[in-house]
Design a protein around this motif. Structure first.
Motif, mmCIF file in Angstrom:
data_model
loop_
_atom_site.group_PDB
_atom_site.id
_atom_site.type_symbol
_atom_site.label_atom_id
_atom_site.label_comp_id
_atom_site.label_asym_id
_atom_site.label_seq_id
_atom_site.Cartn_x
_atom_site.Cartn_y
_atom_site.Cartn_z
ATOM 1 N N LEU A 173 -13.263 25.143 -11.780
ATOM 2 C CA LEU A 173 -12.841 23.926 -11.090
ATOM 3 C C LEU A 173 -13.948 22.884 -11.127
ATOM 4 N N TRP A 174 -13.531 21.621 -10.961
ATOM 5 C CA TRP A 174 -14.474 20.505 -10.878
ATOM 6 C C TRP A 174 -14.261 19.769 -9.558
ATOM 7 N N GLN A 175 -15.364 19.436 -8.914
ATOM 8 C CA GLN A 175 -15.281 18.625 -7.697
ATOM 9 C C GLN A 175 -15.659 17.190 -8.038
ATOM 10 N N VAL A 176 -14.752 16.265 -7.751
ATOM 11 C CA VAL A 176 -14.980 14.841 -7.986
ATOM 12 C C VAL A 176 -15.140 14.162 -6.633
ATOM 13 N N ASN A 177 -16.305 13.585 -6.393
ATOM 14 C CA ASN A 177 -16.597 12.959 -5.105
ATOM 15 C C ASN A 177 -16.123 11.511 -5.093
ATOM 16 N N LEU A 178 -15.338 11.170 -4.092
ATOM 17 C CA LEU A 178 -14.797 9.826 -3.939
ATOM 18 C C LEU A 178 -15.201 9.254 -2.575
ATOM 19 N N THR A 179 -15.367 7.950 -2.533
ATOM 20 C CA THR A 179 -15.622 7.251 -1.269
ATOM 21 C C THR A 179 -14.543 6.200 -1.076
ATOM 22 N N LEU A 180 -13.892 6.243 0.078
ATOM 23 C CA LEU A 180 -12.846 5.268 0.365
ATOM 24 C C LEU A 180 -13.438 3.865 0.396
ATOM 25 N N VAL A 181 -12.787 2.947 -0.322
ATOM 26 C CA VAL A 181 -13.260 1.566 -0.410
ATOM 27 C C VAL A 181 -12.557 0.714 0.638
ATOM 28 N N ASP A 182 -13.342 -0.020 1.385
ATOM 29 C CA ASP A 182 -12.791 -0.979 2.340
ATOM 30 C C ASP A 182 -12.509 -2.278 1.595
ATOM 31 N N ASN A 183 -11.244 -2.590 1.405
ATOM 32 C CA ASN A 183 -10.872 -3.773 0.610
ATOM 33 C C ASN A 183 -11.515 -5.052 1.119
ATOM 34 N N ALA A 184 -11.683 -5.120 2.435
ATOM 35 C CA ALA A 184 -12.185 -6.366 3.020
ATOM 36 C C ALA A 184 -13.702 -6.485 2.945
ATOM 37 N N ALA A 185 -14.395 -5.367 2.671
ATOM 38 C CA ALA A 185 -15.855 -5.399 2.738
ATOM 39 C C ALA A 185 -16.537 -5.137 1.403
ATOM 40 N N ASP A 186 -15.797 -4.766 0.372
ATOM 41 C CA ASP A 186 -16.404 -4.428 -0.914
ATOM 42 C C ASP A 186 -16.353 -5.643 -1.843
ATOM 43 N N PRO A 187 -17.487 -6.291 -2.126
ATOM 44 C CA PRO A 187 -17.465 -7.524 -2.938
ATOM 45 C C PRO A 187 -17.023 -7.287 -4.369
ATOM 46 N N ARG A 188 -17.355 -6.114 -4.954
ATOM 47 C CA ARG A 188 -16.958 -5.846 -6.339
ATOM 48 C C ARG A 188 -15.440 -5.690 -6.447
ATOM 49 N N LEU A 189 -14.826 -5.032 -5.448
ATOM 50 C CA LEU A 189 -13.377 -4.897 -5.468
ATOM 51 C C LEU A 189 -12.704 -6.246 -5.268
ATOM 52 N N GLN A 190 -13.260 -7.066 -4.381
ATOM 53 C CA GLN A 190 -12.707 -8.399 -4.169
ATOM 54 C C GLN A 190 -12.762 -9.225 -5.451
ATOM 55 N N GLN A 191 -13.891 -9.107 -6.180
ATOM 56 C CA GLN A 191 -14.046 -9.844 -7.437
ATOM 57 C C GLN A 191 -13.028 -9.367 -8.469
ATOM 58 N N LEU A 192 -12.849 -8.030 -8.554
ATOM 59 C CA LEU A 192 -11.901 -7.466 -9.512
ATOM 60 C C LEU A 192 -10.470 -7.875 -9.166
ATOM 61 N N THR A 193 -10.120 -7.808 -7.879
ATOM 62 C CA THR A 193 -8.767 -8.162 -7.450
ATOM 63 C C THR A 193 -8.470 -9.624 -7.750
ATOM 64 N N ALA A 194 -9.452 -10.486 -7.462
ATOM 65 C CA ALA A 194 -9.258 -11.917 -7.733
ATOM 66 C C ALA A 194 -9.067 -12.166 -9.216
ATOM 67 N N TYR A 195 -9.848 -11.461 -10.040
ATOM 68 C CA TYR A 195 -9.721 -11.626 -11.493
ATOM 69 C C TYR A 195 -8.349 -11.159 -11.981
ATOM 70 N N MET A 196 -7.882 -10.013 -11.465
ATOM 71 C CA MET A 196 -6.586 -9.482 -11.897
ATOM 72 C C MET A 196 -5.450 -10.423 -11.493
ATOM 73 N N ARG A 197 -5.537 -10.995 -10.281
ATOM 74 C CA ARG A 197 -4.514 -11.950 -9.862
ATOM 75 C C ARG A 197 -4.500 -13.166 -10.792
ATOM 76 N N GLN A 198 -5.697 -13.596 -11.182
ATOM 77 C CA GLN A 198 -5.808 -14.750 -12.069
ATOM 78 C C GLN A 198 -5.217 -14.444 -13.445
ATOM 79 N N GLN A 199 -5.433 -13.205 -13.921
ATOM 80 C CA GLN A 199 -4.986 -12.830 -15.252
ATOM 81 C C GLN A 199 -3.477 -12.599 -15.334
ATOM 82 N N VAL A 200 -2.845 -12.285 -14.214
ATOM 83 C CA VAL A 200 -1.428 -11.944 -14.232
ATOM 84 C C VAL A 200 -0.609 -12.989 -13.467
ATOM 85 N N THR A 201 -0.984 -14.247 -13.622
ATOM 86 C CA THR A 201 -0.219 -15.320 -12.997
ATOM 87 C C THR A 201 1.046 -15.584 -13.803
#
Length: 484
Positions: free
Chosen positions: A107-135
């Motif tokens: 077996l393999w253990q994959v460690n994950l950390t829950l991302v807070d959408n409102a506090a993670d700047p990299r996720l906010q940047q990615l989300t904004a870019y994706m919204r821009q790309q799929v207008t």
């Protein structure tokens, strides 16, 4: 801490391994358990499938994760009974990938950390870019754009053709420039290129009726036309349109705008193709200065910039630097694109060419084969990128002394290029020169002489006297004349 068992295909698991620190989302409601033992029991069941990898996701929920929707399910309402200690996450909850550890029993253990959408700047940047790309003004416009972005060209073309016919029947001329441009973008990627030029010109003609010559929308269209001329080998026209695009963009864009980085990179690539390598490096350096201020280091556009500068290093013989650039490009693309995306195939081909230049034919053929398998799935049979991969495989066969196989491959590649390009395209000259070299080895000197003459004639018209390819083809022609 919550745990989730998962059986995963080996190819998907390798994607996760390549993306430490990246983001992962599950496309359904995610049932997890606070009890590690319960989840490990289910994970072991996945090992019964020889093509699957048994995964135990270990999910850390930080105290500040206020905006991430999850809930602890009361034992009487849990699907799995009181022992489950179930925690349910909402659809599309995002986690950040941490370390991966090998456990007992395979077996393999994959460690994950829950991302807070409102506090993670990299996720906010990615989300904004994706919204821009799929207008898009409607769901159909958005769907077509997603299909285009992901390389599903056939379905995207069908939707765009339908939307264009609807706009014409409804007298909605204002919608046509965008639709023509999107369909032209598809043709620019899939081929044929002359259709892309015709569509971009239609878009430009409509926009010019209502916009001044220095409007940003015209700059975008100029850039798109330039891209097609670039691929068709009409480099002087490409540079002319680039200059128009750059002049307008410098007036309207900030000095750190990512579109400006793309313009610098593309101008650098044209200079690379006409043999002005110092000029090419100059523009690529401008590109990186801008992109590092405006884009994430793992952004797909940055991967393209790494690939472009890698080409220059390869052409000037700095193979170590070229390898570093291509490797970085592949790392980013593998983490952000589907495994059969045509851009990934193109990059595999670039890495193969580098290994060929480094006299490592087996590695080169390995990468060419990876690229060809993708291209045969997603590109038209007459696409020039397919011809490039076939040409490169022919070069390897020439090196290995399999002359007849090499000649067959080069002939196949030439036929594709003659369908895709104008008659004086430099890549057609490359094919003729490659065939001349193989025919010379096979002792067919008259045929070799004819192909070499074609290579010189075409390259002189398209590249000019000073280009190193022209010098190479002339040397081959002179040698053949002496032998005759």
């Amino acid at each position: 801490m919550a745990y989730r068992d998962q059986g995963m295909a080996d190819a998907e698991f390798k994607k996760i391994e390549r993306c430490p620190g990246g983001l992962i989302s599950f496309n359904n409601f995610l049932s997890t358990s606070l009890d590690k033992v319960v989840s490990m029991h289910f994970a072991r069941e996945a090992l019964s499938n020889p093509k699957a990898v048994g995964i135990l996701f270990k999910m850390t929920i930080g105290p500040t994760a206020s905006s991430a929707p999850f809930a602890k399910i009361p034992s009487q309402e849990s699907c799995f009974g009181e022992s489950e200690k179930e925690v349910l996450f909402s659809m599309h909850t995002v986690f950040r990938l941490g370390g991966i550890e090998k456990m007992e029993d395979g077996l393999w253990q994959v460690n994950l950390t829950l991302v807070d959408n409102a506090a993670d700047p990299r996720l906010q940047q990615l989300t904004a870019y994706m919204r821009q790309q799929v207008t898009g003004s409607t769901g159909w416009h958005q769907l077509a754009k997603v299909l285009l972005k992901t390389g599903n060209y056939r379905d995207a073309e069908e939707i765009y053709q339908t939307l264009i016919e609807q706009a014409k029947s409804n007298n909605a001329e204002k919608d046509l420039p965008h639709l023509y441009s999107q369909l032209a973008c598809l043709k620019n990627r899939k081929g044929p290129y002359h259709e892309a030029l015709e569509l971009y010109q239609k878009s430009l003609d409509i926009r010019r009726k209502s916009l001044p010559e220095n409007h940003p929308e015209l700059a975008t269209t100029y850039n798109n036309i330039r891209l097609v001329h670039d691929k068709m080998g009409e480099y002087s026209k490409a540079l002319d349109f680039y200059q128009k695009d750059l002049d307008i963009s410098l007036k309207f864009l900030s000095p750190t705008h990512p579109d400006l980085a793309a313009i610098y990179s593309n101008i650098g690539s044209v200079h690379d193709k006409i043999g002005k390598y110092s000029k090419a490096l100059e523009f690529h350096e401008k590109c990186f200065k801008v992109s590092l201020k405006s884009l994430s280091p793992t952004h797909p556009n940055v991967a393209g910039f790494h690939s472009n500068i890698g080409m220059v290093f390869e052409n000037i013989g700095e193979f170590s630097k070229a390898h570093q650039s291509y490797t970085k490009s592949l790392e980013i693309y593998r983490g952000s694109l589907f495994e059969n995306h045509p851009t990934l195939a193109y990059t595999y081909n670039r890495v193969g060419e580098l290994h060929e230049s480094m006299e490592e034919p087996e590695k080169a053929l390995e990468y060419y084969d990876k690229g060809l398998k993708i291209q045969e799935k997603c590109l038209s049979f007459s696409h020039p990128n397919l011809a490039t991969t076939i040409y490169n495989m022919g070069s390897i066969k020439t090196t290995e002394g399999e002359c007849q196989k090499a000649l067959d491959l080069h002939n196949r590649g030439l036929k594709i290029r003659e369908k895709s390009f104008l008659a004086n395209h430099p890549d057609i000259a490359r094919s003729y020169h490659a065939m001349a070299s193989v025919q010379e080895k096979m002792g067919e000197h008259s045929k070799a002489l004819s192909c070499a003459e074609q290579a010189v004639r075409i390259s002189e018209n398209s590249l000019g006297d000073e280009h190193p390819h022209v010098q190479l083809y002339r040397n081959t022609l002179n040698r053949l004349w002496k032998n005759v």
